[in-house]
Scaffold this motif. Structure first.
Motif, PDB file in Angstrom:
ATOM      1  N   VAL A  45       8.605  51.772-100.222  1.00  0.00           N
ATOM      2  CA  VAL A  45       9.889  51.091-100.592  1.00  0.00           C
ATOM      3  C   VAL A  45      10.910  51.373-101.419  1.00  0.00           C
ATOM      4  O   VAL A  45      11.420  51.959-101.788  1.00  0.00           O
ATOM      5  N   ASN A  46      10.322  51.384-102.624  1.00  0.00           N
ATOM      6  CA  ASN A  46      10.308  52.084-103.391  1.00  0.00           C
ATOM      7  C   ASN A  46      11.269  53.489-103.410  1.00  0.00           C
ATOM      8  O   ASN A  46      12.174  53.768-104.346  1.00  0.00           O
ATOM      9  N   ARG A  70       1.202  55.172-111.027  1.00  0.00           N
ATOM     10  CA  ARG A  70      -0.167  53.960-110.271  1.00  0.00           C
ATOM     11  C   ARG A  70      -1.524  54.340-109.819  1.00  0.00           C
ATOM     12  O   ARG A  70      -1.350  56.016-110.488  1.00  0.00           O
ATOM     13  N   PRO A  73       3.882  50.172-114.224  1.00  0.00           N
ATOM     14  CA  PRO A  73       3.999  48.551-114.000  1.00  0.00           C
ATOM     15  C   PRO A  73       2.619  48.405-113.114  1.00  0.00           C
ATOM     16  O   PRO A  73       1.798  48.479-113.370  1.00  0.00           O
ATOM     17  N   GLY A  74       3.064  47.096-113.247  1.00  0.00           N
ATOM     18  CA  GLY A  74       1.572  45.956-112.864  1.00  0.00           C
ATOM     19  C   GLY A  74       1.302  44.671-113.015  1.00  0.00           C
ATOM     20  O   GLY A  74       2.294  43.861-114.301  1.00  0.00           O
ATOM     21  N   SER A  75       0.525  44.068-112.562  1.00  0.00           N
ATOM     22  CA  SER A  75       0.583  42.722-113.488  1.00  0.00           C
ATOM     23  C   SER A  75      -0.466  42.450-114.230  1.00  0.00           C
ATOM     24  O   SER A  75      -0.509  41.421-115.051  1.00  0.00           O
ATOM     25  N   PHE A 131       9.175  42.093-117.295  1.00  0.00           N
ATOM     26  CA  PHE A 131      10.017  42.016-115.901  1.00  0.00           C
ATOM     27  C   PHE A 131      10.116  41.899-114.905  1.00  0.00           C
ATOM     28  O   PHE A 131       8.771  40.697-114.477  1.00  0.00           O
ATOM     29  N   LEU A 161       4.598  42.887-114.857  1.00  0.00           N
ATOM     30  CA  LEU A 161       5.436  42.391-114.423  1.00  0.00           C
ATOM     31  C   LEU A 161       5.750  40.430-114.236  1.00  0.00           C
ATOM     32  O   LEU A 161       4.182  39.928-114.205  1.00  0.00           O
ATOM     33  N   MET A 175       3.913  50.486-100.873  1.00  0.00           N
ATOM     34  CA  MET A 175       4.708  50.330-102.329  1.00  0.00           C
ATOM     35  C   MET A 175       5.582  52.102-102.244  1.00  0.00           C
ATOM     36  O   MET A 175       7.144  51.444-102.844  1.00  0.00           O
ATOM     37  N   TYR A 209      -1.959  50.300 -99.900  1.00  0.00           N
ATOM     38  CA  TYR A 209      -0.740  49.452-100.446  1.00  0.00           C
ATOM     39  C   TYR A 209       0.136  49.945-101.250  1.00  0.00           C
ATOM     40  O   TYR A 209       1.083  49.655-101.607  1.00  0.00           O
ATOM     41  N   GLY A 213      12.038  40.631-110.840  1.00  0.00           N
ATOM     42  CA  GLY A 213      13.455  42.013-110.061  1.00  0.00           C
ATOM     43  C   GLY A 213      12.546  42.986-108.815  1.00  0.00           C
ATOM     44  O   GLY A 213      11.663  42.904-109.146  1.00  0.00           O
ATOM     45  N   LEU A 214      13.057  43.487-108.826  1.00  0.00           N
ATOM     46  CA  LEU A 214      12.571  44.977-108.518  1.00  0.00           C
ATOM     47  C   LEU A 214      12.444  46.320-109.341  1.00  0.00           C
ATOM     48  O   LEU A 214      13.022  46.704-110.024  1.00  0.00           O
ATOM     49  N   LEU A 215      11.236  46.494-108.821  1.00  0.00           N
ATOM     50  CA  LEU A 215      11.038  47.992-109.917  1.00  0.00           C
ATOM     51  C   LEU A 215      11.332  49.064-109.826  1.00  0.00           C
ATOM     52  O   LEU A 215      12.113  49.799-111.548  1.00  0.00           O
TER      53      LEU A 215
END
Ligand code: PNS
Length: 158
Positions: free
Chosen positions: A104-105, A87, A7-9, A69, A36, A101, A97, A71-73
């Motif tokens: 949280v995940n 990652r 995932p990423g921007s 996508f 994202l 992440m 960072y 919402g939440l990963l």
């Protein structure tokens, strides 16, 4: 089949991202690049443009798919049947960072593993922001970005 989400921007996807992707491909059967859709952040490229540019880069690789996508990963991972998140880590400055992440995940979805790959040293300085900065002022970006993406960014700033 072991599926992972990368995932990423990806605003835009760089040669550093490509390096991580290629190495992740050796570890998993299928990789989904999750672009994202930032609800608030102003990106240079739209989600559709980012997906299209990355799709062009990976078009020869049948085991890679590109999807945007929101919402939440972890929800995206679940819906895609992915067991892991990929990652890249460039330097100690990324660590805080990434740890946040991961935490949280992991709390939201303990079964979804996060796999960190260290950047190859030749890309440890590279970020999407750096590439945009160099491109904005007309610097040489052909070593920083896949060629089709370098061309798209030149057109943006033309
Ligand atoms: O390329 P980036 O901007 O460092 O990628 C960050 C990304 C997309 C991985 C992260 O922002 C994300 O997963 N966003 C989705 C929302 C989410 O799941 N947030 C909780 C984890 S922080």
């Amino acid at each position: 089949m072991r599926v992972a989400i990368y995932p990423g921007s990806f605003d835009p996807f760089t040669n550093g991202h490509l390096d991580i992707l290629q190495r992740a491909c050796a570890l998993f059967d299928h990789i989904i690049i999750g672009v994202l859709v930032h609800p608030a952040k102003k990106c240079l490229f739209s989600p559709e443009e980012r997906v299209e540019m990355i799709s062009e880069v990976v078009k020869e690789n049948e085991n890679v798919r590109v999807i945007h996508f929101n919402g939440l990963l972890v929800d995206f991972c679940r819906s895609a049947g992915a067991c892991a998140i990929i990652r890249g880590l460039r330097a100690v400055s990324d660590y805080e960072y990434e740890m946040q992440m991961f935490s949280v995940n992991h709390k939201l979805s303990p079964d979804t593993e996060t796999v960190f790959l260290m950047s190859s040293p030749k890309f440890s300085f590279l970020s999407s922001s750096i590439a945009k900065e160099v491109a904005r002022y007309g610097g040489q970006i052909d070593d920083l970005l896949p060629l089709n993406i370098a061309e798209c960014i030149r057109q943006k700033f033309a």
